[in-house]
Design a protein around this motif. Structure first.
Motif, mmCIF file in Angstrom:
data_model
loop_
_atom_site.group_PDB
_atom_site.id
_atom_site.type_symbol
_atom_site.label_atom_id
_atom_site.label_comp_id
_atom_site.label_asym_id
_atom_site.label_seq_id
_atom_site.Cartn_x
_atom_site.Cartn_y
_atom_site.Cartn_z
ATOM 1 N N TYR A 1 0.803 -1.220 0.000
ATOM 2 C CA TYR A 1 0.000 0.000 0.000
ATOM 3 C C TYR A 1 0.842 1.278 0.000
ATOM 4 N N MET A 2 2.132 1.154 0.189
ATOM 5 C CA MET A 2 2.975 2.345 0.321
ATOM 6 C C MET A 2 3.027 3.217 -0.934
ATOM 7 N N PRO A 3 2.976 2.648 -2.160
ATOM 8 C CA PRO A 3 2.986 3.506 -3.347
ATOM 9 C C PRO A 3 1.803 4.469 -3.422
ATOM 10 N N GLU A 4 0.718 4.161 -2.737
ATOM 11 C CA GLU A 4 -0.425 5.076 -2.731
ATOM 12 C C GLU A 4 -0.060 6.411 -2.098
ATOM 13 N N PHE A 5 0.930 6.387 -1.229
ATOM 14 C CA PHE A 5 1.369 7.618 -0.559
ATOM 15 C C PHE A 5 2.584 8.235 -1.253
ATOM 16 N N THR A 6 3.548 7.407 -1.642
ATOM 17 C CA THR A 6 4.750 7.956 -2.263
ATOM 18 C C THR A 6 4.435 8.617 -3.603
ATOM 19 N N ARG A 7 3.452 8.098 -4.350
ATOM 20 C CA ARG A 7 3.103 8.720 -5.629
ATOM 21 C C ARG A 7 2.472 10.097 -5.422
ATOM 22 N N ASN A 8 1.980 10.349 -4.220
ATOM 23 C CA ASN A 8 1.417 11.650 -3.880
ATOM 24 C C ASN A 8 2.427 12.562 -3.187
ATOM 25 N N GLY A 9 3.683 12.150 -3.187
ATOM 26 C CA GLY A 9 4.739 13.013 -2.661
ATOM 27 C C GLY A 9 4.978 12.892 -1.174
ATOM 28 N N TYR A 10 4.595 11.749 -0.577
ATOM 29 C CA TYR A 10 4.811 11.561 0.853
ATOM 30 C C TYR A 10 5.758 10.399 1.115
ATOM 31 N N ASP A 11 6.766 10.649 1.948
ATOM 32 C CA ASP A 11 7.491 9.543 2.545
ATOM 33 C C ASP A 11 6.519 8.809 3.477
ATOM 34 N N VAL A 12 6.769 7.529 3.708
ATOM 35 C CA VAL A 12 5.919 6.766 4.625
ATOM 36 C C VAL A 12 6.789 6.048 5.642
ATOM 37 N N LEU A 13 6.488 6.271 6.915
ATOM 38 C CA LEU A 13 7.188 5.565 7.981
ATOM 39 C C LEU A 13 6.217 4.568 8.605
ATOM 40 N N ILE A 14 6.581 3.292 8.549
ATOM 41 C CA ILE A 14 5.761 2.232 9.127
ATOM 42 C C ILE A 14 6.620 1.414 10.069
ATOM 43 N N MET A 15 6.102 1.126 11.244
ATOM 44 C CA MET A 15 6.857 0.312 12.201
ATOM 45 C C MET A 15 6.082 -0.958 12.505
ATOM 46 N N ASP A 16 6.805 -1.961 12.955
ATOM 47 C CA ASP A 16 6.177 -3.149 13.510
ATOM 48 C C ASP A 16 6.021 -2.960 15.005
#
Length: 272
Positions: free
Chosen positions: A97-112
């Motif tokens: 799901y991360m490309p949904e955010f990066t294509r809009n110009g956002y880095d994404v930080l996800i943790m476990d």
């Protein structure tokens, strides 16, 4: 059958029923962690492989506890999404799901969460909130609050809402949210006092009134995990003017991303 024998048999049946009820309730109490959380642990030397640029981070909580996180990178980032995932697997499951955010110009930080993936330490509700604050600290080292979007999916919606209630952000987005974990449990097994039995409360309904940022929620009407009624009650009771709930008719728990409406609305929210 003589009346005294009937009373005696009914009493035995009642005692058996009460015993079964109490035994089942006790069992549910002691296994609730396994019912709520379904982590997949990864070895410490595991190497992530993703199709978009990323950086693996190890966020120290203390000398014994470290959080495994991945920063997915946009080409020219204008902000960061803090993504709180669901109750199963690990980062690998949610990377799609991360490309949904990066294509809009956002880095994404996800943790476990602790006990998920390569993260260490004991999982508790207090730890979920504490670790969310550490994620926010990482985001603030790179971006201002008005550039930070907090996103929660399923179980992560309560954690995201709690963080947004104590820290400023651009927007809070909730995918398949719940009123509270007790509300979800009551819809599945209504015969027990869940508010007393649950160690994990995650009362999203208590957090949202304290969120100053705009809130948007997505929920499918056929969600088999978190009832649509729970998310609807949350919106009806806790949304402020300007907050929005997007209802996806026929949507289930794990297929909302297949809906063009979901993609269009998410893109729109991230552009605002």
């Amino acid at each position: 059958m003589p009346m005294p024998d009937l009373r005696k048999n009914l009493k035995k049946i009642a005692l058996w029923a009460i015993g079964i009820y109490l035994a089942a309730g006790l069992a549910l109490y002691f296994v609730q962690d396994k019912l709520i959380f379904h982590p997949e642990v990864l070895p410490a030397n595991y190497q992530y492989k993703f199709d978009i640029p990323f950086q693996e981070l190890l966020i120290p909580v203390n000398k014994k506890v470290k959080l495994s996180a991945v920063l997915f990178k946009a080409e020219r980032p204008r902000g960061m999404v803090l993504y709180f995932h669901g109750n199963s697997a690990n980062i690998n499951r949610y990377a799609q799901y991360m490309p949904e955010f990066t294509r809009n110009g956002y880095d994404v930080l996800i943790m476990d969460y602790r006990e998920f993936g390569k993260s260490t330490g004991r999982l508790t509700e207090a730890a979920l909130y504490e670790d969310a604050l550490l994620m926010y600290k990482v985001a603030r080292s790179r971006f201002a609050p008005w550039q930070i979007v907090i996103y929660g999916r399923s179980l992560g919606t309560g954690i995201a809402a709690q963080l947004a209630s104590v820290r400023d952000c651009r927007r809070l987005i909730l995918e398949s949210p719940y009123y509270s974990l007790s509300d979800v449990a009551a819809s599945s097994i209504p015969i027990y006092p869940h508010s007393l039995m649950l160690e994990y409360k995650l009362p999203t309904n208590e957090f949202l009134p304290k969120v100053a940022a705009p809130v948007a929620a997505f929920h499918g009407t056929k969600d088999e995990t978190i009832p649509y009624s729970s998310g609807k009650k949350l919106a009806e009771e806790c949304f402020k003017p300007g907050d929005t709930q997007f209802t996806l008719k026929g949507g289930k728990h794990n297929n909302l991303h297949d809906y063009p409406l979901f993609q269009a609305k998410l893109d729109s929210l991230l552009k605002l």
